[in-house]
Design a protein around this motif. Structure first.
Motif, PDB file in Angstrom:
ATOM      1  N   TYR A  20       0.840  -1.196   0.000  1.00 44.04           N
ATOM      2  CA  TYR A  20       0.000   0.000   0.000  1.00 44.04           C
ATOM      3  C   TYR A  20       0.879   1.252   0.000  1.00 44.04           C
ATOM      4  CZ  TYR A  20      -3.620  -3.355   1.156  1.00 44.04           C
ATOM      5  OH  TYR A  20      -4.475  -4.420   1.122  1.00 44.04           O
ATOM      6  N   PRO A  21       0.533   2.230  -0.837  1.00 38.70           N
ATOM      7  CA  PRO A  21       1.379   3.411  -0.957  1.00 38.70           C
ATOM      8  C   PRO A  21       1.258   4.381   0.223  1.00 38.70           C
ATOM      9  CG  PRO A  21      -0.540   3.652  -2.356  1.00 38.70           C
ATOM     10  CD  PRO A  21      -0.592   2.264  -1.782  1.00 38.70           C
ATOM     11  N   ASP A  22       0.182   4.275   0.982  1.00 37.81           N
ATOM     12  CA  ASP A  22      -0.049   5.245   2.065  1.00 37.81           C
ATOM     13  C   ASP A  22       0.486   4.742   3.399  1.00 37.81           C
ATOM     14  OD1 ASP A  22      -1.977   3.252   2.042  1.00 37.81           O
ATOM     15  OD2 ASP A  22      -3.593   4.552   2.696  1.00 37.81           O
ATOM     16  N   THR A  23       1.766   4.423   3.405  1.00 28.26           N
ATOM     17  CA  THR A  23       2.415   4.002   4.645  1.00 28.26           C
ATOM     18  C   THR A  23       2.563   5.213   5.564  1.00 28.26           C
ATOM     19  OG1 THR A  23       4.617   4.458   3.783  1.00 28.26           O
ATOM     20  CG2 THR A  23       3.750   2.222   3.439  1.00 28.26           C
ATOM     21  N   ASP A  24       2.818   4.947   6.824  1.00 25.45           N
ATOM     22  CA  ASP A  24       3.027   6.046   7.765  1.00 25.45           C
ATOM     23  C   ASP A  24       4.157   6.956   7.295  1.00 25.45           C
ATOM     24  OD1 ASP A  24       1.023   5.106   9.408  1.00 25.45           O
ATOM     25  OD2 ASP A  24       2.383   4.073  10.786  1.00 25.45           O
ATOM     26  N   GLU A  25       5.231   6.339   6.815  1.00 31.18           N
ATOM     27  CA  GLU A  25       6.386   7.117   6.364  1.00 31.18           C
ATOM     28  C   GLU A  25       6.023   7.991   5.158  1.00 31.18           C
ATOM     29  OE1 GLU A  25       6.502   3.669   6.626  1.00 31.18           O
ATOM     30  OE2 GLU A  25       7.350   3.687   8.641  1.00 31.18           O
ATOM     31  N   ALA A  26       5.288   7.412   4.202  1.00 34.87           N
ATOM     32  CA  ALA A  26       4.914   8.162   3.005  1.00 34.87           C
ATOM     33  C   ALA A  26       3.962   9.301   3.342  1.00 34.87           C
ATOM     34  CB  ALA A  26       4.276   7.233   1.969  1.00 34.87           C
ATOM     35  N   VAL A  27       3.044   9.055   4.253  1.00 31.74           N
ATOM     36  CA  VAL A  27       2.100  10.106   4.654  1.00 31.74           C
ATOM     37  C   VAL A  27       2.843  11.241   5.343  1.00 31.74           C
ATOM     38  CG1 VAL A  27       0.185  10.603   6.237  1.00 31.74           C
ATOM     39  CG2 VAL A  27       0.079   8.606   4.744  1.00 31.74           C
ATOM     40  N   ARG A  28       3.759  10.893   6.241  1.00 27.90           N
ATOM     41  CA  ARG A  28       4.530  11.943   6.944  1.00 27.90           C
ATOM     42  C   ARG A  28       5.412  12.731   5.980  1.00 27.90           C
ATOM     43  NH1 ARG A  28       4.749   8.138  11.224  1.00 27.90           N
ATOM     44  NH2 ARG A  28       6.680   7.252  10.461  1.00 27.90           N
ATOM     45  N   ALA A  29       5.942  12.058   4.965  1.00 25.40           N
ATOM     46  CA  ALA A  29       6.856  12.712   4.019  1.00 25.40           C
ATOM     47  C   ALA A  29       6.118  13.429   2.891  1.00 25.40           C
ATOM     48  CB  ALA A  29       7.807  11.676   3.430  1.00 25.40           C
ATOM     49  N   SER A  30       4.815  13.348   2.860  1.00 21.58           N
ATOM     50  CA  SER A  30       4.038  13.972   1.790  1.00 21.58           C
ATOM     51  C   SER A  30       4.286  15.481   1.774  1.00 21.58           C
ATOM     52  CB  SER A  30       2.558  13.680   2.005  1.00 21.58           C
ATOM     53  OG  SER A  30       1.796  14.265   1.004  1.00 21.58           O
TER      54      SER A  30
END
Length: 67
Positions: A20-30
Protein backbone atom coordinates in the motif's frame (compact mmCIF):
# COMPACT_ATOMS: atom_id res chain seq x y z
CA UNK A 1 -8.44 -46.07 10.92
CA UNK A 2 -9.50 -42.69 9.55
CA UNK A 3 -7.40 -39.66 10.34
CA UNK A 4 -8.64 -36.10 9.89
CA UNK A 5 -6.37 -34.13 7.61
CA UNK A 6 -6.57 -30.35 7.82
CA UNK A 7 -7.30 -28.72 4.49
CA UNK A 8 -6.94 -25.04 3.77
CA UNK A 9 -9.90 -23.23 2.30
CA UNK A 10 -7.72 -20.44 0.94
CA UNK A 11 -7.18 -20.95 -2.79
CA UNK A 12 -3.64 -21.13 -4.11
CA UNK A 13 -4.36 -18.35 -6.58
CA UNK A 14 -5.11 -15.76 -3.88
CA UNK A 15 -2.25 -13.34 -4.29
CA UNK A 16 -0.22 -11.69 -1.59
CA UNK A 17 -1.38 -8.48 0.01
CA UNK A 18 -0.29 -5.50 -2.11
CA UNK A 19 2.21 -2.90 -1.01
CA UNK A 20 0.00 0.00 0.00
CA UNK A 21 1.38 3.41 -0.96
CA UNK A 22 -0.05 5.24 2.06
CA UNK A 23 2.41 4.00 4.65
CA UNK A 24 3.03 6.05 7.76
CA UNK A 25 6.39 7.12 6.36
CA UNK A 26 4.91 8.16 3.00
CA UNK A 27 2.10 10.11 4.65
CA UNK A 28 4.53 11.94 6.94
CA UNK A 29 6.86 12.71 4.02
CA UNK A 30 4.04 13.97 1.79
CA UNK A 31 5.02 17.45 0.56
CA UNK A 32 1.51 18.87 0.47
CA UNK A 33 -2.20 18.24 0.79
CA UNK A 34 -2.65 17.27 -2.87
CA UNK A 35 0.05 14.63 -2.66
CA UNK A 36 -1.37 13.36 0.62
CA UNK A 37 -4.83 12.99 -0.91
CA UNK A 38 -3.38 11.07 -3.85
CA UNK A 39 -1.58 8.69 -1.49
CA UNK A 40 -4.70 8.12 0.59
CA UNK A 41 -6.91 7.63 -2.48
CA UNK A 42 -4.47 5.12 -3.99
CA UNK A 43 -4.34 3.19 -0.71
CA UNK A 44 -8.13 3.17 -0.45
CA UNK A 45 -8.50 1.86 -4.00
CA UNK A 46 -6.04 -0.97 -3.36
CA UNK A 47 -7.79 -1.88 -0.09
CA UNK A 48 -11.17 -2.02 -1.85
CA UNK A 49 -9.71 -4.25 -4.56
CA UNK A 50 -8.11 -6.51 -1.96
CA UNK A 51 -11.35 -6.77 0.01
CA UNK A 52 -13.17 -7.79 -3.18
CA UNK A 53 -10.68 -10.67 -3.53
CA UNK A 54 -10.55 -11.72 0.13
CA UNK A 55 -14.17 -11.42 1.28
CA UNK A 56 -15.48 -14.26 -0.97
CA UNK A 57 -12.70 -16.49 0.36
CA UNK A 58 -13.67 -15.71 3.95
CA UNK A 59 -17.33 -16.44 3.24
CA UNK A 60 -16.41 -19.75 1.61
CA UNK A 61 -14.23 -20.75 4.57
CA UNK A 62 -16.91 -20.18 7.19
CA UNK A 63 -19.04 -23.14 8.17
CA UNK A 64 -22.73 -22.92 7.24
CA UNK A 65 -24.95 -21.09 9.71
CA UNK A 66 -26.92 -23.75 11.65
CA UNK A 67 -29.76 -21.34 12.37
Amino acid sequence: MKVAVPVTCVPDNLGAEPKYPDTDEAVRASPGPGDLLQLLAAGRLLRKQRAAEVEPVIRACRPPDPG
